[in-house]
Design a protein around this motif. Structure first.
Motif, PDB file in Angstrom:
ATOM      1  N   LYS A  36     -10.937   3.995  -1.990  1.00 13.72           N
ATOM      2  CA  LYS A  36     -11.056   3.405  -0.650  1.00 13.72           C
ATOM      3  C   LYS A  36     -10.056   2.258  -0.487  1.00 13.72           C
ATOM      4  CE  LYS A  36     -14.037   5.977   1.310  1.00 13.72           C
ATOM      5  NZ  LYS A  36     -13.563   6.856   2.366  1.00 13.72           N
ATOM      6  N   ALA A  37      -9.927   1.428  -1.514  1.00 11.40           N
ATOM      7  CA  ALA A  37      -8.941   0.334  -1.457  1.00 11.40           C
ATOM      8  C   ALA A  37      -7.525   0.898  -1.377  1.00 11.40           C
ATOM      9  CB  ALA A  37      -9.092  -0.584  -2.671  1.00 11.40           C
ATOM     10  N   TRP A  40      -6.722   2.064   2.111  1.00 11.03           N
ATOM     11  CA  TRP A  40      -6.472   0.929   2.994  1.00 11.03           C
ATOM     12  C   TRP A  40      -5.085   0.344   2.729  1.00 11.03           C
ATOM     13  CZ3 TRP A  40     -10.596  -3.537   3.395  1.00 11.03           C
ATOM     14  CH2 TRP A  40     -10.245  -4.416   4.415  1.00 11.03           C
ATOM     15  N   ASP A  41      -4.607   0.486   1.524  1.00 10.48           N
ATOM     16  CA  ASP A  41      -3.327  -0.083   1.089  1.00 10.48           C
ATOM     17  C   ASP A  41      -2.152   0.797   1.535  1.00 10.48           C
ATOM     18  OD1 ASP A  41      -1.380  -1.579  -0.319  1.00 10.48           O
ATOM     19  OD2 ASP A  41      -1.658  -0.326  -2.093  1.00 10.48           O
ATOM     20  N   ARG A  42      -1.881   0.801   2.819  1.00  9.21           N
ATOM     21  CA  ARG A  42      -0.813   1.644   3.367  1.00  9.21           C
ATOM     22  C   ARG A  42       0.571   1.234   2.877  1.00  9.21           C
ATOM     23  NH1 ARG A  42      -4.126   0.570   7.810  1.00  9.21           N
ATOM     24  NH2 ARG A  42      -2.590  -0.904   8.620  1.00  9.21           N
ATOM     25  N   LEU A  92      -8.434  -8.198  -0.874  1.00  4.02           N
ATOM     26  CA  LEU A  92      -8.434  -8.088   0.581  1.00  4.02           C
ATOM     27  C   LEU A  92      -7.199  -8.748   1.192  1.00  4.02           C
ATOM     28  CD1 LEU A  92     -12.218  -8.775   1.173  1.00  4.02           C
ATOM     29  CD2 LEU A  92     -11.010  -6.616   1.628  1.00  4.02           C
ATOM     30  N   LEU A  95      -4.252  -6.461   1.528  1.00  3.65           N
ATOM     31  CA  LEU A  95      -4.394  -5.265   2.359  1.00  3.65           C
ATOM     32  C   LEU A  95      -4.111  -5.567   3.826  1.00  3.65           C
ATOM     33  CD1 LEU A  95      -7.645  -3.893   0.723  1.00  3.65           C
ATOM     34  CD2 LEU A  95      -5.311  -3.065   0.376  1.00  3.65           C
ATOM     35  N   GLY A  98      -6.587  -7.513   6.139  1.00  2.00           N
ATOM     36  CA  GLY A  98      -7.602  -8.030   5.226  1.00  2.00           C
ATOM     37  C   GLY A  98      -7.703  -9.542   5.155  1.00  2.00           C
TER      38      GLY A  98
END
Length: 163
Positions: A36-37, A40-42, A92, A95, A98
């Motif tokens: 999931k992290a 989110w880390d595009r 966070l 991200l 975040g």
């Protein structure tokens, strides 16, 4: 070594730029959380690394072996190592979008640590709630971002928690 609210910060040497998220490869719930992290880390700044990987030993050398699998860890590009709930604010912060949740986590480190421990202590019970499809996607996402030559997750590891 600097310590704040249960955070362990150390200076590992010789790691590549970017943050390394260290997770229990034998824990399906842990893999799902890391995936999931990574989703989110595009920007691709995070690198997953199994705690069981021999290269992780160098990053976690300052921790007693028993403490290594007790939580996840973040080896920051700045050389600091964060453990358990203390991972949340720097993770966070790295991200997209975040910053606000990171500020909240940093403003309440004890609460963040307690919330982390509440979830981590129940990961074996939470693991079965992760669907088979979500487990497959997590394995795929982690494998795609795992450095060449590193231990890639297989989903067939030990029994530290639900696969």
């Amino acid at each position: 070594m600097v310590s704040t609210a249960g955070a362990r910060q150390h200076t590992p040497q010789g790691e590549p730029a970017g943050d390394v998220v260290l997770y229990d490869a034998d824990c399906g719930f842990c893999r799902w959380c890391v995936a999931k992290a990574l989703a989110w880390d595009r920007r691709g700044r995070l690198q997953p690394r199994a705690i069981q990987d021999p290269a992780a030993e160098r990053l976690l050398a300052a921790l007693p072996p028993a403490a290594r699998l007790a939580s996840w860890h973040l080896a920051g590009a700045d050389g600091r190592l964060y453990s358990a709930g203390a991972v949340m604010a720097p993770l966070l912060r790295s991200l997209p979008g975040g910053r606000l949740p990171a500020a909240l986590a940093a403003a309440a480190p004890r609460a963040t640590g307690r919330l982390y421990r509440l979830v981590a202590d129940r990961r074996a019970a939470l693991g079965p709630l992760v669907t088979a499809g979500a487990r497959r996607r997590a394995l795929s996402r982690i494998a795609a971002r795992t450095p060449a030559g590193a231990l890639a997750p297989t989903g067939t590891g030990g029994a530290s928690c639900a696969r």
